[in-house]
Structure formats: structure tokens, C-alpha cells
Design an enzyme around this catalytic site. Structure first.
Site, short mmCIF file in Angstrom:
data_model
loop_
_atom_site.label_atom_id
_atom_site.label_comp_id
_atom_site.label_asym_id
_atom_site.label_seq_id
_atom_site.Cartn_x
_atom_site.Cartn_y
_atom_site.Cartn_z
CB ALA A 126 28.22 -18.16 27.63
N GLY A 133 16.29 -16.02 24.49
CA GLY A 133 16.42 -15.85 25.92
C GLY A 133 16.00 -17.11 26.65
CB SER A 134 12.86 -18.02 28.40
OG SER A 134 12.93 -16.96 29.32
CB ILE A 159 27.41 -13.49 29.23
CG1 ILE A 159 26.76 -14.02 27.94
CG2 ILE A 159 28.20 -14.58 29.95
CD1 ILE A 159 25.63 -15.01 28.15
NE ARG A 266 9.63 10.53 58.50
CZ ARG A 266 10.31 11.46 57.85
NH1 ARG A 266 11.59 11.62 58.11
NH2 ARG A 266 9.71 12.21 56.94
CD GLU A 362 20.27 -18.87 37.82
OE1 GLU A 362 19.91 -19.92 38.38
OE2 GLU A 362 21.19 -18.15 38.22
CB SER A 365 7.71 -14.58 37.08
OG SER A 365 8.56 -14.09 38.09
CD GLU A 366 6.47 -13.34 32.89
OE1 GLU A 366 5.99 -12.25 33.24
OE2 GLU A 366 7.68 -13.64 33.06
#
Length: 382
Positions: A126, A133-134, A159, A266, A362, A365-366
């Protein structure tokens, strides 16, 4: 059956190949591919089954030994290839208890890690807040000392395992310094926390907003020293970052398998879709992206296990490349399926929803790009 020739790479030991074989067999016998009607109960069941089979032991420290990252990555790749919720159940047991494995006291480890490993306790991490956020340094949830207790006030959101966890590894501001220097980590029993809201996302799994309303916990519930919370959190995330890329790799491998099977069956005029040169070029690009991701992931995992190397850059590269590449591979598989690819119940449609969050959680990408660039610039200026 997915191609497992990568297990012959020199990054692995015989025990890793045996693990892959055992887990593959367990998945074939245990996991059903359909999307769960009740993600909460499905997660509880998967945690119990993974614990009973002994795989959750890989998520926690064994004495002084940290979790083996190559083993974690292999597990996440295989589980994700079979079912996204199985990967989620496994991964959160590791992330939620990771701080205890890395920084916990002997008493904390003895109390919680055997229960996590057996599947008898569900763990949660948590950190994220409505306004944070980041940028974990801006956490607003506070913890104040009151005699032999800590009192926690604040809110967490998005969470994972929120609502089904037995404990939340919670990060709060204790005031030893400004920003990241004033954070600490705590083990908070779930019965002390209010689940304020359940959050529904495109790939269903247990997720919630939590409220800490003057939550009282024992003084010895702190993990590490006061003011070490940022380090505790970052090292926990660093331990598991590569494995996020491994989960993306599992999704991408499954998408390629689905695309190969579909294209081979296909009909396209008098031939098969697989005979078309445009299709073949796309399949080649997908396979190349998958192998490139696997090399980055298992190189970084090997470096973490071997030690002695700062792996921040290689871990960030592994997560960044694998998650971005998997998004492209899965998108290509959906496109190849045509209208069927966006039809509920078709595997590539669920993979399209499964992969999206991995480019965010976690460390988005930035953020990974910032880690890589800053490390490059630091090396250049040295």
C-alpha cells in the site's frame, strides 16, 4: 506448448529448468483459462493452491537469502502465459511481503513469511495515494508515535489485493525529514483498515481504495528504521521490477501462440492466412520482439541474483522494453484476428486488457526512461 528453448541460455541453472517444468505441469493440471466470475474468490483460491504446491516459497526470503529473481521471473512468465489472474496472485504475495523479506526483523519474518509462503495469508503493498502515484516522496498518509503504538491517518488507492488481503505493507510519513527522508513502512492488519471503495478495472482483479482512520498498530510493526521507508519501498520495487517484464513476456508469448494457431487455420481465399507474406512479416516481428524482451529480462534477473552490479538501468530496460513490446505484440495478434480479436471471450481480447496496466504499475514506462537516461548521463559525466 510455448517454446522453452530459452531455458538453455547460460543465465539459468538446472534448478531453474526443473522449476519451469514443474510449474508448467501444475498450470496444465490446475489453471482454467476462462475469466473468473468472482476475481476475489479466484485470487484466494489461486493463492491457496500456489501455496499448497510450494511455489509461493519462492516469493519470500529463506533465512538470509533474498528471493531468487530468475525463479520469480520464470514463474511470472509461465503463470501469465496461462492466466493473468494466476500471475497476479503469485506476484502480489511477493511484492506485499517483500519489505519484510528484505528489512523485517526476525520476529516479523517468523510471524508473516511462513503464512505468505503457505498461502494462508494474503499480502498487499500500500503505497499509492489519490494525489501521489509514481512520486512516492510526496506521500501524505501520516504515522505518529503515541506511547508504544503508532497512529496512522490517511488514504491509499489502487491497492492490489485491496479487500482480500490479511495485511497491508503501508507507507506513511513519520517526519524525520522532508520528502523521501521522512517516510516509514509498517505492517498493518487488514481488520484495522477500512475498505472505502472497490475499484473496477479493464482486467478484473481485487483492487481498492483504503482509509486509515486513526489506525493504531504496535510500535514494533514498523519495518526497518523510522525514516527508512523510501529506501524500503524502492528496494522492494527494484527486487520485483524485472518480474513485471517477465509477466509481460508471458502475455506476449501467449499472444504469439494464439496468432500462429489462428493464422494457420484461417482461410484466406484458396490459401491460409499464414501463407500471406504480410502475415509472415508480422509474425516474424512479434517473435523477434519476444526474444529481445526475454534476453533483457533474464540478463537483468541474472545480474540481480549474482550481485555486485548496480542493476537499476538493466532492470528498467527490461521492464520498459518487455511491457511496451508486449503491448505491440498483443495488438498485432488482435489485428490478425480481425473482428474476432475484439470479441469478449476470445483469448487475445483478454490479453489486450491484461497487458495495459503493466506499462503503468511498479514504475510507469516514463519513469523507467528517466531511470535509464539519468544513469546514462551519470556514467557519461563520471
Amino acid at each position: 506448448m510455448s517454446n522453452r528453448s530459452f531455458l538453455a541460455w547460460p543465465f539459468f541453472d538446472p534448478r531453474h529448468r526443473k522449476l519451469a517444468e514443474d510449474l508448467e505441469a501444475w498450470c496444465e493440471a490446475t489453471i482454467h483459462d476462462a475469466e473468473a466470475a468472482d476475481p476475489d474468490e479466484a485470487c484466494r483460491s489461486l493463492v491457496r493452491e500456489l501455496g499448497r504446491a510450494g511455489f509461493l516459497k519462492l516469493c519470500v526470503s529463506d533465512g538470509e537469502n533474498r528471493p531468487d529473481v530468475r525463479s520469480l521471473a520464470i514463474c511470472r512468465e509461465i503463470l501469465a502465459r496461462h492466466h493473468g489472474l494466476a500471475d497476479f496472485a503469485f506476484a502480489m504475495q511477493g511484492l506485499g511481503s517483500g519489505a519484510i523479506s528484505l528489512f523485517g526483523t526476525i520476529e516479523q519474518k517468523l510471524e508473516w513469511l511462513p503464512r505468505v509462503a503457505s498461502g494462508n495469508a494474503i499480502a498487499a503493498f500500500a503505497m499509492t495515494e489519490p494525489e501521489c502515484g509514481s512520486d512516492a516522496a510526496n506521500i501524505a498518509t501520516s504515522a505518529m508515535r503515541d506511547g508504544n503504538e503508532w497512529v496512522i491517518v490517511g488514504e491509499k488507492t489502487y491497492i492490489s489485493n485491496g479487500g482480500i488481503a490479511d495485511f497491508y505493507l503501508t507507507f506513511a510519513r513519520t517526519g524525520e525529514g522532508e520528502g523521501s527522508r521522512g517516510l516509514s513502512a509498517f505492517i498493518v492488519s487488514a481488520d484495522a483498515v477500512q475498505v472505502a471503495e472497490r475499484i473496477e478495472v479493464i482486467a478484473p482483479h481485487p483492487l481498492a481504495r483504503l482509509k486509515y482512520d486513526n489506525v493504531r498498530i504496535p510500535g514494533d510493526a514498523i519495518v526497518g528504521e523510522p525514516g527508512e521507508g523510501f529506501r524500503v519501498g524502492m528496494e522492494t520495487l527494484n527486487l520485483f521490477r524485472v518480474t513485471v517484464g517477465a509477466a509481460a513476456l508471458g502475455f506476449a508469448r501467449r499472444a504469439l501462440g494464439e496468432a500462429l494457431a489462428f493464422a494457420s487455420d484461417r482461410r484466406l481465399g484458396t490459401a491460409k492466412l499464414a501463407d500471406n507474406s504480410v502475415t509472415q512479416a508480422k509474425l516474424a516481428d512479434m517473435a523477434t520482439a519476444i526474444d529481445a524482451s526475454a534476453l533483457l529480462i533474464y540478463r537483468a534477473a541474472w545480474e540481480q541474483d549474482e550481485g555486485g552490479v548496480d542493476v537499476r538501468r538493466s532492470a528498467a530496460m527490461a521492464k520498459l522494453n518487455a511491457t511496451e513490446a508486449a503491448q505491440q505484440v498483443i495488438d498485432a495478434a488482435v489485428q490478425m484476428h480481425g473482428g474476432l480479436g475484439v470479441t469478449k471471450g476470445v483469448k487475445v481480447e483478454s490479453l489486450y486488457r491484461d497487458i495495459r496496466a503493466l506499462r503503468i504499475y511498479e514504475g510507469a514506462s516514463e519513469v523507467q526512461r528517466q531511470i535509464i537516461a539519468k544513469d546514462l548521463l551519470k556514467e557519461h559525466r563520471a
